[in-house]
Structures are given as C-alpha cells and as structure tokens.
Write an enzyme that holds these catalytic residues in place. Structure first.
Site, mmCIF file in Angstrom:
data_model
loop_
_atom_site.group_PDB
_atom_site.id
_atom_site.type_symbol
_atom_site.label_atom_id
_atom_site.label_comp_id
_atom_site.label_asym_id
_atom_site.label_seq_id
_atom_site.Cartn_x
_atom_site.Cartn_y
_atom_site.Cartn_z
ATOM 1 N N CYS A 361 43.377 43.604 48.936
ATOM 2 C CA CYS A 361 41.974 43.932 49.091
ATOM 3 C C CYS A 361 41.601 45.097 48.193
ATOM 4 C CB CYS A 361 41.679 44.255 50.548
ATOM 5 S SG CYS A 361 42.150 42.896 51.612
ATOM 6 N N THR A 362 41.761 44.899 46.893
ATOM 7 C CA THR A 362 41.343 45.885 45.912
ATOM 8 C C THR A 362 40.986 45.149 44.635
ATOM 9 O OG1 THR A 362 42.132 47.571 44.368
ATOM 10 C CG2 THR A 362 43.819 46.269 45.465
#
Ligand SMILES: *Cc1c(COP(=O)(O)O)cnc(C)c1O
Length: 542
Positions: A361-362
């Site tokens: 999640c980046t």
C-alpha cells in the site's frame, strides 16, 4: 527462454507457490568459471555475501574454490554454515562494532578490512582481548581512474576506506596492538559495464598500492583489488565476458608488483552480482489487471518487498523512472488474451504496455513502467530474469507483512532444496553485558580482599534478606558480619549482577560504574557503605 524451462518453472510454482525465487547452481558454477578465466592467475576470488547470503549458493561457490567476504554476524553465520573455514574469510564494511568483531575473532576469523583508524583500533582490541593478532588490509579511498560508469563507492568523501591524502603523515597511527597490516583493499566502483573502464580502474589501484607500499613502508602480502564486475539486474541479458582483462592486468601487475606470480602479494578480487546475478529468477503471478486514467496496471503478488527494494529506495536503479524489465511471459505468444478493458483513445502510453505494481500500500511499489505485455491477464505468471543478486535479501521483507517467497535451489533440472525465509519476533532478556565482563575480572581480585574494618552504618533487614536470597550459602556461614567474604559465599559474576540489580531497585539508587570495582563487592559492609552513601545523596542534605 526454452519451453522446457518454462514447463519446469510452472511445475515448481505449482509445487511451491507464487511468488517463487528459483536459483540455478549450474549457472553459479558457470559464472565462477567465467570470472576466473577473466582474471590474472594466480589470484583469489572472494564472494561478497551481501549479493545473496543463501547458504546453498554460498556453499556452491565454496565448492568451486571461492572464499567469502562477510560484513555482519548474519553473513558470518551463513558463510560458516556453508562450510567456509573461518580462517579463510574476510570481514569488511564500515562501522564494525566490538561485539561482532569479538564474535568473528572467537569463530576463528583473522583477516579484516579496516575502514578507518577507529575501525583498526576496534579490530585490534577484539583480537588482543583473545590473545591473537588480526591481519588487516587497509581499505583505501583513492581518486579513481577518471570517467567510469558504474556506482562509485569511493573517490570522493566517503564512509569507506582511508583517504589517500594525509595517510603518510599519519602512518604512526597504523601501528595498533592486536593488528598487523598485511596489505590493501580497494573497491572503488561496482557494476562497471565496459571492460576498458574496469581495467583502467583496477590498474590504477595496482599503481596506488605499489606507491603506498613505498611511502608508508607497510607490507603488501595481500592486495584485494575489489571488483566491479557487471551483471544485468532484473532485465534480460547476459553477463559481460571480459576477454582482454586477464592479459592486460597481468602486465600491469608484472610492472608494478613483480612478485605477484609467486604470491607476494596474493592478488584477490571480490564479486557479488557477477557470480550469482544470472542464477536467479523470480516468478510472480498477476493478481489484478486494471485501467486507470489512461494507463494499464498489472498488480502482482510480489513487489519491492521481494525484489528491487534497493531500487525502490532510489539507490541502485531509479525504477520509477526507468523500466526494469520487460519480464518474460512464460507462455507469451501462445494465445495471449486480448487487452484488458481499454477503449480507444484512452491510453497515453504505448498500446500494450503496462505498469507492474506490487501488492504494497504505497505508490513506491512499482516494479516496472511501460512493460510490454500485450494482453496480460489476471492469473498469468511473469518472470523477472537475472535477480540472483540483490533480490530478496536486499528488499523490504518486513514491510506490510506478506510472507517471503519460497526459494528453490535447482541444479540443471534437479531440485536441490526449497526454503522460506521467516521474520519472527523473539522475546529477549536485558543483558548487562559490559557489567558482566567487569565483574568477571573483579571476581578474581575479590578473592584476595583483606579484612574489612572500615566504619559502616548498620544495614537493615531487607539488605540481609536480599543477600541471603542471592547467596544461599551465606546462611551456613552464621550471622552476617562486616568480615563475611561474599566471594566465599558463592558471589560469582552472575550473582554480582543479581545483587547489583536487586540493591539498585530496593533502594532506588544507581550504582555508578566507578563503584563497580572488586572492593565494593568484597563484604556485606563494603557494599553497604556504597549503598548508604548513595541513599543519602538521593534523599539530599537534611
Ligand atoms: C558490495 C561489495 C562487493 C560486491 O559488489 P558487486 O557489485 O555485487 O560485485 C564487493 N566488495 C565490497 C567491499 C562491497 O561493498
């Protein structure tokens, strides 16, 4: 990409799951042979474990005659596990701490690359403490040959090595107890793609070494020229073959260090990526395919947590700016599905190109942009070739908590081993290590402590109870007096730590290091004097 290999890799994924690292030992052997053939003979090759510490790869390189260069306790353990004799290892790297040096010396290591005067002193202290001498090569930060491509490690200001400037004036500082300077270590750059540039750099190091030997008057038994040998990373392609290096560099060595053919100095080289880079492949699965504002994305079950973590941090290759791949679809061409949900005029990239994103999640979790994968669909397997070096162990394994991929070692067509790295949290106990060491030394002296006649304020029951608890043998000695020998009652170094910790907590004091001397722990009275003085201080003057 042979279809045979594709089928074998598919089968391995079925057995061990996706994502999956596959390393081929046959390729490691071939790389070692190629490198040896490219280098002057005789010479020594060190494998730099930082490229990939997998014990199977390390063991294969050892069987092929390479030594190992380690930079940490983990790498030392991996090298020993792979069967390397400790005495043949080289320890290098900046910021070596005393504890790791102690461990390396205790394991039998004797060869160290010193990165600074402080480093040299710590190496010497560790060796001297165990009554041995450490052979040290001085890592030199010299101005390199001009104009080289590759990632430069030294040449400017650097945490690596001794600056060449001013070294002669400071040569007295190279005489350090516990050490013996045996030579020099250079590693000016890595991943040098062109042979002429690499030769220029290595030749420059040879000249510098010869000159420094004269100027400093130090021995040169071991000349580690480093390396810089190149290999493709996560992109298709072959290792370069350095055809002219051997002859040209031998000539340079003949000119400047004529004894080298007889091993004076021993000439050594180091390599990580060249030796293992092309042995490794990472197979991943496309889990989702989507279209977003003019671009196509394929989301993979593997990202910078498994590959290219270094690049993700903007170090080796700026992946976000530079396409990494294209990876090879094992069944590319065979009935590729039609391009996913893209309508005409919506795309701004090349038709058929996709961004390969990982599952983290980046937005930094991008493995490739503009990868040419027409028709890629969820469920497809993709392969990143040439990821045997700086793959898994150089990635952000702990970030977001996905399991590590399995790592399968094959040799040609045979599976040799399958393992999975695990990060796990362990409970640990606080260890007053340096105090224990002091206590060990003190216990010896305590035995000789004489009768204690100094005036002592009366101690309380809690103090007596505490001593009895830690030293059950005290009871047998009758009532506690100021003359009772704590040593005779079994006060060893561990018990001293126990007494110290209990007393500190019972009376809310901290006994300063200056009081941690044998005399303090000689008798109940000697310790109580220190305790009561500290209590008074803590309470403050009335
Ligand atoms: C990283 C490193 C190596 C290995 O570099 P490669 O480019 O993988 O060959 C060798 N020696 C030292 C001192 C290093 O820091």
């Amino acid at each position: 990409m042979t279809t045979e290999r594709t089928a074998a890799e598919r089968l391995l994924v079925e057995r061990y799951g996706s994502p999956l690292y596959i390393y081929d030992l046959a390729r490691v052997r071939a790389a070692l042979e190629d490198l040896r053939a490219a280098l002057p003979q005789p010479s020594r090759i060190y494998y730099s474990l930082k490229a990939n510490p997998h014990p199977g790869l390390v063991a294969e390189l050892r069987r092929g005659g390479a030594r190992a260069e380690v930079t940490s306790r983990g790498e030392l353990a991996a090298a020993l596990e792979a069967g390397h004799p400790a005495a043949e290892l080289m320890y290098s790297g900046p910021g070596k701490v005393r504890a790791e040096l102690d461990e390396a010396v205790a394991a039998g290591m004797r060869t160290f690359s010193a990165e600074s005067f402080g480093d040299l002193e710590r190496i010497g202290a560790a060796a001297a403490a165990q009554g041995v001498t450490a052979d040290c090569v001085l890592r030199i930060n010299a101005a390199g040959a001009p104009g080289q491509a590759g990632l430069r490690m030294t040449g400017g200001p650097s945490q690596f090595g001794f600056d060449l400037d001013g070294l002669t004036e400071q040569r007295a500082r190279l005489l350090v107890q516990g050490t013996r300077i045996v030579g020099m270590h250079f590693f000016p750059l890595t991943n040098a793609r062109d042979e002429a540039g690499l030769l220029a750099e290595l030749a420059q190091s040879v000249r510098t070494a010869a000159q420094l030997r004269e100027e400093l008057g130090i021995p040169l038994h071991l000349l580690d020229l480093g390396g810089g040998f190149s290999a493709p990373y996560a992109t298709p392609g072959e290792r370069p073959v350095y055809r002219g290096l051997r002859t040209a560099l031998s000539t340079v060595l003949d000119e400047h260090l004529p004894g080298w053919r007889d091993g004076e100095p021993v000439v050594a080289f180091e390599s990580g990526r060249y030796l293992v880079g092309d042995s490794g492949r990472l197979v991943v699965t496309v889990t989702d395919v989507k279209h977003s504002r003019g671009s196509d994305y394929a989301v993979l079950d593997s990202g910078i947590n498994h590959l290219g973590g270094l690049s993700g941090l903007g170090r080796l290759l700026p992946l976000s700016a530079q396409p990494l791949v294209p990876p090879v679809l094992p069944d590319q061409g065979a009935g590729a599905a039609e391009t996913d949900g893209k309508t005409d005029g919506e795309t701004d990239g090349e038709p058929g190109t996709v961004t390969l994103a990982g599952p983290l999640c980046t937005p930094a979790d991008i493995l490739a942009r503009a990868a040419e994968l027409p028709g890629v669909a969820a469920g497809d397997l993709l392969v990143f070739p040439n990821v045997g070096a700086y793959g898994l162990s150089a990635s952000l394994l702990g970030f977001l908590g996905h399991p590590a991929p399995a790592e399968v070692l094959v040799d040609g067509g045979e599976t040799v081993s399958a393992t999975r790295l695990a990060l796990r949290r362990q409970h640990i106990q606080p260890a007053p290590v340096h105090r224990t060491e002091e206590f060990t030394a003190m216990t010896e002296i305590t035995a000789e402590a004489g009768a204690d006649t100094a005036a002592t304020p009366p101690w309380d029951e809690e103090y007596e109870a505490l001593l009895h608890e830690v030293l059950p043998r005290l009871r047998a000695k009758g009532p506690l007096t100021s003359q009772t020998s704590l040593k005779a009652a079994g006060l060893d170094s561990l018990a001293m730590v126990e007494v110290l910790v209990r007393v500190e907590s019972a009376y809310g004091i901290a006994i300063p290091d200056s009081e941690l001397v044998a005399a303090t722990f000689a008798t109940p009275a000697s310790l109580w004097r220190v305790v009561s003085a500290l209590r008074e201080q803590a309470v403050g003057p009335a």
